[in-house]
Design a protein around this motif. Structure first.
Motif, PDB file in Angstrom:
ATOM      1  N   UNK A 183       0.826  -0.720   0.168  1.00 22.88           N
ATOM      2  CA  UNK A 183       0.236  -0.312   0.010  1.00 22.88           C
ATOM      3  C   UNK A 183       0.931   1.604   0.355  1.00 22.88           C
ATOM      4  N   UNK A 184       0.422   2.682  -0.436  1.00 18.09           N
ATOM      5  CA  UNK A 184       1.403   3.244  -0.636  1.00 18.09           C
ATOM      6  C   UNK A 184       0.295   4.954  -0.457  1.00 18.09           C
ATOM      7  N   UNK A 185       1.309   5.735   0.440  1.00 20.52           N
ATOM      8  CA  UNK A 185       0.457   7.420  -0.114  1.00 20.52           C
ATOM      9  C   UNK A 185       1.334   7.996  -1.112  1.00 20.52           C
ATOM     10  N   UNK A 186       0.609   8.278  -2.120  1.00 24.54           N
ATOM     11  CA  UNK A 186       1.355   9.222  -2.916  1.00 24.54           C
ATOM     12  C   UNK A 186       1.411  11.009  -2.562  1.00 24.54           C
ATOM     13  N   UNK A 187       2.569  11.603  -3.017  1.00 24.35           N
ATOM     14  CA  UNK A 187       2.708  12.977  -2.768  1.00 24.35           C
ATOM     15  C   UNK A 187       3.274  13.279  -3.890  1.00 24.35           C
ATOM     16  N   UNK A 188       2.675  13.799  -4.952  1.00 22.26           N
ATOM     17  CA  UNK A 188       2.723  13.974  -5.700  1.00 22.26           C
ATOM     18  C   UNK A 188       3.654  15.246  -5.952  1.00 22.26           C
ATOM     19  N   UNK A 189       4.608  15.495  -7.086  1.00 22.83           N
ATOM     20  CA  UNK A 189       5.490  16.660  -6.858  1.00 22.83           C
ATOM     21  C   UNK A 189       4.505  17.586  -8.327  1.00 22.83           C
ATOM     22  N   UNK A 190       4.219  19.039  -7.960  1.00 21.53           N
ATOM     23  CA  UNK A 190       4.070  19.422  -8.751  1.00 21.53           C
ATOM     24  C   UNK A 190       4.788  20.102  -9.954  1.00 21.53           C
ATOM     25  N   UNK A 191       4.209  20.723 -11.163  1.00 21.48           N
ATOM     26  CA  UNK A 191       4.767  21.059 -12.097  1.00 21.48           C
ATOM     27  C   UNK A 191       5.251  22.217 -12.130  1.00 21.48           C
TER      28      UNK A 191
END
Length: 324
Positions: A183-191
Motif C-alpha cells: 500500500x502507498x501514500x503518494x505526494x505528487x510533485x507539482x509541475x
C-alpha cells in the motif's frame, strides 16, 4: 540445473581420473591399511589430482592454496577409507547391483527430467561429469541404500508432511518468486517544482511517517492525504514481484517486515510512503508435479544420514591404520 537425487556424497571430489602417466611420477607406497585392504599413494594422488588442479587454478594466494590443499587432502583420504569400509561390507553382505538395474535407474532419472539422450549428456557435461561417472554414482547410491536397509533393517518412509514442509521451505527451487503486497501514500510533485516545494513535500512526508509510527491508521491517512490514481482509497496497490519494482522502491521494500512502514521514497511521480502488507513466495509448480522428486531427495538424504552413522560406528570396529 538437473536434479541430483542419485548422486553420492562419498566421492564428492572424484570427478575424473588422470592417466597412468601421472601415476608414474609417484613412487608408490601404502598410505592406509583397512583390515586387509590397502590405499596406495598412487591411487590417492590420482584421485586427488583434479581437486588440486582446481584449487591451484582458482586464483587463491599461496598460503590459502596450501591450506585448501591440506584440508581437501584430509577429506579425500577419509572418504577413500569410508569407501573401502563400504566395499568390505558390501562384499560380506553379498549385495550386488546389476547393469540392468543401473540402466533402469539412469533412464528413469533422464525421463523424469524430460531430457533427450543428447540433452541429458550435455546436462551432465555442464556438471563436469561423464555418463560413465554418473552411472558409477548411481550404482554407489543404490549399493548404499541396500546396505543401509541390510544393516539397519528398517525401512525409510518419507511422509506427505515431510514432502509438504520441504516444498514450502524451498519454494524458490520450484519456480516460485518473492512477491510483496503493498500500500502507498503518494505526494505528487507539482509541475515546475522548485527546490523549496520539494523540501516542503519531504518534510510533510517525514511528518506522516512519524504519525504512522505513533499509531495513525495507514488506510485512513492514505484516504486523507494520498493523491494516488492507481491505489484504492485505503492506499492498497496489490501484489508485485521484486523484479518489477524500480530499484529505489525495491531497496526500500525488501528490508521491511509485514506491516512496517518505509521511509519517504523519492520517485519520478513524487514522494511515496509504502506499507508492506504481506510478502511470500508465490506461483511455484504444483506440489503434485514435484512430490516424487522431493520424496527421492528426502529419501537419499535419510539414506546418507543413516549410512554415515553406520560407517562411523563400523570404523570404530574396523582396523584402520594411516601410515602417512
Amino acid at each position: 540445473m538437473i536434479k541430483r537425487s542419485a548422486k553420492t556424497v562419498i566421492f564428492l571430489f572424484l570427478c575424473c581420473f588422470t592417466t597412468s602417466v601421472f601415476a608414474q611420477k609417484i613412487v608408490d607406497r601404502i598410505l592406509v591399511l583397512v583390515d586387509d585392504r590397502i590405499i596406495t599413494q598412487v591411487a590417492f594422488e590420482e584421485a586427488f589430482f583434479p581437486v588440486r588442479e582446481r584449487i591451484e587454478s582458482a586464483g587463491y594466494g599461496p598460503e590459502e592454496t596450501r591450506a585448501l590443499i591440506e584440508r581437501y587432502r584430509s577429506e579425500m583420504l577419509n572418504q577413500m577409507i569410508d569407501q573401502t569400509i563400504t566395499d568390505i561390507a558390501v562384499e560380506e553382505a553379498g549385495i550386488q547391483i546389476s547393469e540392468q538395474e543401473v540402466d533402469q535407474a539412469v533412464e528413469q532419472f533422464r525421463l523424469s527430467n524430460d531430457l533427450s539422450v543428447e540433452a541429458f549428456e550435455k546436462a551432465l557435461a555442464a556438471e563436469g561429469m561423464t555418463l560413465d561417472q554418473y552411472r558409477t554414482q548411481v550404482r554407489d547410491q543404490m549399493l548404499r541404500s541396500r546396505l543401509v536397509n541390510y544393516q539397519v533393517r528398517s525401512r525409510i518412509v518419507i511422509t506427505r508432511e515431510q514432502i509438504e514442509a520441504y516444498y514450502k521451505k524451498n519454494a524458490r527451487d520450484f519456480g516460485a518468486v518473492k512477491r510483496y503486497r503493498l500500500a502507498h501514500i503518494l505526494l505528487p510533485f507539482p509541475s515546475s517544482m522548485t527546490i523549496d516545494q520539494e523540501k516542503e513535500l519531504q518534510t510533510r512526508a517525514e511528518a506522516m511517517v512519524q504519525r504512522l509510527l505513533s499509531g495513525k491508521n495507514f488506510a485512513e491517512l492514505a484516504a486523507e492525504e494520498s493523491s494516488s490514481r492507481i491505489a484504492g482509497s485505503d492506499g492498497e496497490l496489490g501484489w508485485f514481484d521484486a523484479e518489477s519494482l524500480s530499484p529505489v522502491i525495491r531497496e526500500a521494500i525488501v528490508v521491511l517486515e509485514e506491516n512496517e512502514i518505509s521511509r519517504p521514497v523519492r520517485t519520478p511521480q513524487g514522494i511515496q510512503i509504502f506499507r508492506l502488507l504481506e510478502k511470500g513466495m508465490q506461483n511455484p509448480r504444483p506440489l503434485d508435479e514435484v512430490a516424487d522428486g522431493i520424496a527421492d531427495k528426502l529419501y537419499d538424504e535419510e539414506v546418507n544420514k543413516r549410512f554415515q552413522t553406520w560407517v562411523t560406528e563400523l570404523r570404530e570396529k574396523v582396523h584402520v591404520r594411516i601410515l602417512d
